[in-house]
Design an enzyme around this catalytic site. Sequence first.
Site, PDB file in Angstrom:
ATOM      1  N   GLY A  12       0.839  -1.182   0.000  1.00 11.50           N
ATOM      2  CA  GLY A  12       0.000   0.000   0.000  1.00 11.50           C
ATOM      3  C   GLY A  12       0.875   1.232   0.000  1.00 11.50           C
ATOM      4  O   GLY A  12       1.963   1.231  -0.571  1.00 11.50           O
ATOM      5  N   CYS A  13       0.431   2.269   0.646  1.00 10.17           N
ATOM      6  CA  CYS A  13       1.171   3.532   0.682  1.00 10.17           C
ATOM      7  C   CYS A  13       2.589   3.312   1.198  1.00 10.17           C
ATOM      8  O   CYS A  13       2.792   2.800   2.296  1.00 10.17           O
ATOM      9  CB  CYS A  13       0.439   4.505   1.589  1.00 10.17           C
ATOM     10  SG  CYS A  13       1.327   6.047   1.856  1.00 10.17           S
ATOM     11  N   PHE A  14       3.572   3.693   0.398  1.00  7.68           N
ATOM     12  CA  PHE A  14       4.956   3.449   0.821  1.00  7.68           C
ATOM     13  C   PHE A  14       5.360   4.301   2.009  1.00  7.68           C
ATOM     14  O   PHE A  14       6.309   3.970   2.706  1.00  7.68           O
ATOM     15  CB  PHE A  14       5.956   3.547  -0.317  1.00  7.68           C
ATOM     16  CG  PHE A  14       5.874   4.739  -1.227  1.00  7.68           C
ATOM     17  CD1 PHE A  14       5.513   5.997  -0.806  1.00  7.68           C
ATOM     18  CD2 PHE A  14       6.202   4.583  -2.565  1.00  7.68           C
ATOM     19  CE1 PHE A  14       5.463   7.075  -1.664  1.00  7.68           C
ATOM     20  CE2 PHE A  14       6.164   5.652  -3.442  1.00  7.68           C
ATOM     21  CZ  PHE A  14       5.781   6.907  -2.979  1.00  7.68           C
ATOM     22  N   TRP A  15       4.654   5.388   2.283  1.00  9.04           N
ATOM     23  CA  TRP A  15       4.967   6.176   3.472  1.00  9.04           C
ATOM     24  C   TRP A  15       4.869   5.323   4.725  1.00  9.04           C
ATOM     25  O   TRP A  15       5.664   5.471   5.652  1.00  9.04           O
ATOM     26  CB  TRP A  15       3.999   7.345   3.626  1.00  9.04           C
ATOM     27  CG  TRP A  15       4.080   8.417   2.592  1.00  9.04           C
ATOM     28  CD1 TRP A  15       5.029   8.582   1.614  1.00  9.04           C
ATOM     29  CD2 TRP A  15       3.157   9.480   2.425  1.00  9.04           C
ATOM     30  NE1 TRP A  15       4.738   9.681   0.863  1.00  9.04           N
ATOM     31  CE2 TRP A  15       3.593  10.259   1.341  1.00  9.04           C
ATOM     32  CE3 TRP A  15       1.993   9.842   3.089  1.00  9.04           C
ATOM     33  CZ2 TRP A  15       2.920  11.393   0.910  1.00  9.04           C
ATOM     34  CZ3 TRP A  15       1.320  10.975   2.667  1.00  9.04           C
ATOM     35  CH2 TRP A  15       1.783  11.741   1.583  1.00  9.04           C
ATOM     36  N   CYS A  16       3.887   4.435   4.752  1.00 12.33           N
ATOM     37  CA  CYS A  16       3.650   3.609   5.947  1.00 12.33           C
ATOM     38  C   CYS A  16       4.535   2.367   5.995  1.00 12.33           C
ATOM     39  O   CYS A  16       4.531   1.657   6.994  1.00 12.33           O
ATOM     40  CB  CYS A  16       2.188   3.177   6.001  1.00 12.33           C
ATOM     41  SG  CYS A  16       1.062   4.559   6.308  1.00 12.33           S
TER      42      CYS A  16
END
Length: 175
Positions: A12-16
């Site tokens: 999913g979101c690479f930030w997380c």
Amino acid sequence: MSKIEKATFAGGCFWCMVKPFDQFEGINSIRSGYTGGTVDHPTYEQVKSGDTGHMEAVEITFNPAVFPYEKLLEIYWQQVDPTDDEGQFQDRGPSYRAAIFYHNEEQMQIADRSKVALIDSGKYKKPIVTPILPAGPFWEAEDYHQDFYKKNPEEYKADREQSGRDEFLSKHWPE
């Protein structure tokens, strides 16, 4: 001297996907980027559109003698919903799917065993659908995406809370 290896995970979101790995000895670097698709040097906007075949991912360089691949996989499974093939949490679409990308035969075998162990654990009622795929080119994301949780702690925290990720993970991986 031990060799340095790469591990690549989409979740999913690479930030997380950076922070959970960014605290252990033996992890040399974590880069956010794009992989799995057909477009060379994609931009965030291109990947987000879902037309490139790429997924948001992290590429981790690590020393397996200090931090083995098995441990990376343990952390990985605790960051994703492995039963969701349509994205992760609030982020929907093909660019936000979860996947493990292996860099060699040994990683493939270890990843396969870890997936079977997760299935056998009965932790999830729905089938585990996260694919294990050969690694291809990894294209680094734009600079503003790198170490996002460090550079933008309030935005990172708000995005993560809004996503429902932590609520889901604590249900399946109580501490």
